[in-house]
Enzyme design. Sequence first.
Site, short mmCIF file in Angstrom:
data_model
loop_
_atom_site.label_atom_id
_atom_site.label_comp_id
_atom_site.label_asym_id
_atom_site.label_seq_id
_atom_site.Cartn_x
_atom_site.Cartn_y
_atom_site.Cartn_z
N GLU A 42 2.73 11.90 7.48
CA GLU A 42 3.22 12.50 6.25
C GLU A 42 2.07 12.43 5.25
OE1 GLU A 42 6.73 10.79 4.47
OE2 GLU A 42 6.69 12.29 2.87
N ARG A 275 4.81 -1.14 16.41
CA ARG A 275 3.91 -0.92 15.28
C ARG A 275 2.80 -1.95 15.28
NH1 ARG A 275 6.27 2.09 11.09
NH2 ARG A 275 4.81 1.36 9.53
N LYS A 285 2.66 2.21 3.23
CA LYS A 285 1.95 3.13 2.34
C LYS A 285 2.42 2.97 0.90
CE LYS A 285 2.12 6.87 5.16
NZ LYS A 285 2.18 8.27 5.51
P1 ATP Z 1 4.32 3.73 6.33
O1 ATP Z 1 5.57 3.05 6.80
O2 ATP Z 1 3.10 2.87 6.24
O3 ATP Z 1 4.51 4.56 5.10
P2 ATP Z 1 4.85 5.93 8.00
O4 ATP Z 1 5.44 5.61 9.29
O5 ATP Z 1 5.75 6.47 6.96
O6 ATP Z 1 3.97 4.73 7.50
P3 ATP Z 1 3.64 8.39 8.77
O7 ATP Z 1 2.57 9.13 8.07
O8 ATP Z 1 4.99 8.96 8.82
O9 ATP Z 1 3.65 6.94 8.12
O10 ATP Z 1 3.17 7.99 10.21
C1 ATP Z 1 2.56 8.86 11.12
C2 ATP Z 1 2.59 8.25 12.48
O11 ATP Z 1 1.94 6.99 12.48
C3 ATP Z 1 4.01 8.00 12.96
O12 ATP Z 1 4.10 8.40 14.31
C4 ATP Z 1 4.19 6.52 12.84
O13 ATP Z 1 5.05 6.04 13.81
C5 ATP Z 1 2.77 6.00 13.04
N1 ATP Z 1 2.58 4.72 12.35
C6 ATP Z 1 2.77 4.45 11.04
N2 ATP Z 1 2.56 3.14 10.79
C7 ATP Z 1 2.21 2.58 11.97
C8 ATP Z 1 1.86 1.24 12.37
N3 ATP Z 1 1.81 0.22 11.51
N4 ATP Z 1 1.56 1.03 13.68
C9 ATP Z 1 1.58 2.04 14.56
N5 ATP Z 1 1.89 3.31 14.25
C10 ATP Z 1 2.21 3.59 12.97
MG MG Z 2 7.02 8.15 8.25
#
Ligand code: ATP
Ligand code: MG
Length: 571
Positions: A42, A275, A285
């Site tokens: 995102e 994760r 984030k």
């Molecule tokens: P955050 O929770 O930090 O805001 P998010 O999951 O909302 O992260 P996205 O931009 O939606 O962030 O994530 C893009 C991809 O990265 C998704 O497939 C998500 O599962 C993966 N991802 C995000 N954080 C992690 C993490 N800590 N470890 C592994 N994969 C991750």
């Molecule tokens: Mg997300």
Amino acid sequence: MINNTNEESVEKKTLNFIEAAVENDLKEGKNNSKVQTRFPPEPNGYLHIGHAKAICMDFGIAKQYGGVCNLRFDDTNPVKEDVEYVDSIKQDIEWLGFKWNNIYYASDYFQQLWDFAVALIKQGKAYVDEQTAEEIAKQKGTPTQAGTDSPFRNRPIEENLRLFQEMTDGNVQEGAMVLRAKIDMGHSNMHFRDPIIYRIIHHHHHRTHDAWKVYPMYDFAHGQSDYFEGVTHSLCTLEFEVHRPLYDYFIDELIETPELAGEAGYRPRQMEFNRLNLTYTVMSKRKLLTLVKEGLVNGWDDPRMPTICGYRRRGYSPEAIRNFINMIGYTKYEALNDVSMLEAAVREDLNKRATRVSAVLNPVKLIITNYPEGKVEALEAINNPEDENSGTHIIEFSRELWMERDDFMEDAPKKYFRMTPGQEVRLKSAYIVKCTGCKKDENGNIIEVHCEYDPNTKSGMPDSGRKVKGTLHWVSCAHSLPAEVRLYDRLFNVENPAAEQEKDFRELLNPDSLKTVTNCYVEKYLSELKPADYLQFQRIGYFNIDQDSTPDKLIFNRTVGLKDTWGKLNK
Ligand code: ATP
Ligand code: MG
């Protein structure tokens, strides 16, 4: 630049569970034996090292099985999203060494998703709810208790169509209505209890501008986007496991709507892995954005941040990050990984690639009293003993040098092998010298250390093999440059900041995470280097040039300390 030079050198012994599942799908000829993945960020922040784990998986699987991986921006919430983030995400993925096939945006599918929502309404499978978010939340029930139906659940299809159109036309206030899928308010999976699939947002979107007033929710956008693109394996993190049945439900519904789904014959499969969580680090984030917005760090690329751009600025290499991810692997269980493992991976990688140079961080003058005044020798310093092709560079030697204040002791204990009166030490790449004493100011502070050199002990000369226990680094006073050095420590004081629920995470910040040292001297050669160059300040640690550095004011970041075997042997 995309770096494909250092292909993963680590041999994999066994397949991880996702590789095994993909191989099995291929063996069974599923999806015409095609593999297609996507990385779906995102664009609401910069990528962090957790994303790097997902990137290595998404791009890695595609590469390993001859498939493709696309970059898809999951841009369904215009309030938080921005092109700044889109641009940084692309840059960071390339820097990590991966290449996408295509770039897609969930917003590319807004029309198709909207058409699908209308199709569901027409089939009596979606309705417009006029309750507030709080009322809807209250009716959700609990995992053991069924939810309650909305009073709007059974409104006529025609009315739903009309209201959804009004929402779409921008005639309805934000929050006044939502579109919900009509599934089952008593379902054991809470996500099936009439999930919201569309909400009203009156906000400019970075790509579709002001065309849309309603936006699909994640659960309604993600699976269908996968389907429209031809994704075969939709890999994500464990928190989406409970969403998977809903992911499948909407895809089933879509496939049963052939005018929208086209010729089916394949379907995406969601699989989840754990994760990445790191000790002494926050990875959300939202929290990282708070640190940036409140000036608690100096931007997204502050070298203390766990962002890809922060690590890049700090001097981590993409190979080190990839090796670390490879080392920790992928499982089905959440874990907290030790940040020192990441640091070890960085150290191991930089040991192979860093140019060895000299820098004195806490200087005191060293005068070689028997060395001719005005004489300058150009000595050859090996760039990297770990790499025979790394070459050498010149370091100037003269009568007056800077040495580390901590490398001198007037009254030293027995096992002190550094500079102390009467003792011999080697000056790195140069001569063996014998300390003869020091000079103090009226307050008793040491302002000069004195020694005599033995001209026959220059590296490569007959007596150069003479055994001395200590080797010290130095720079020539007349041939060095002043510099600022930024020493970084962990950003948080506690091992698992996310677990400290009762405290605001800002209270957990380490107040000493940045120490700036301003009176340092580095060898002149460093003025020729660029931020992307990896350096080892001998006996101190790995460093790089910060992007704030200018020819008039050199600034270096400490990437990571050395494994301090020297300290153990010599203290
Ligand atoms: P955050 O929770 O930090 O805001 P998010 O999951 O909302 O992260 P996205 O931009 O939606 O962030 O994530 C893009 C991809 O990265 C998704 O497939 C998500 O599962 C993966 N991802 C995000 N954080 C992690 C993490 N800590 N470890 C592994 N994969 C991750
Ligand atoms: Mg997300």
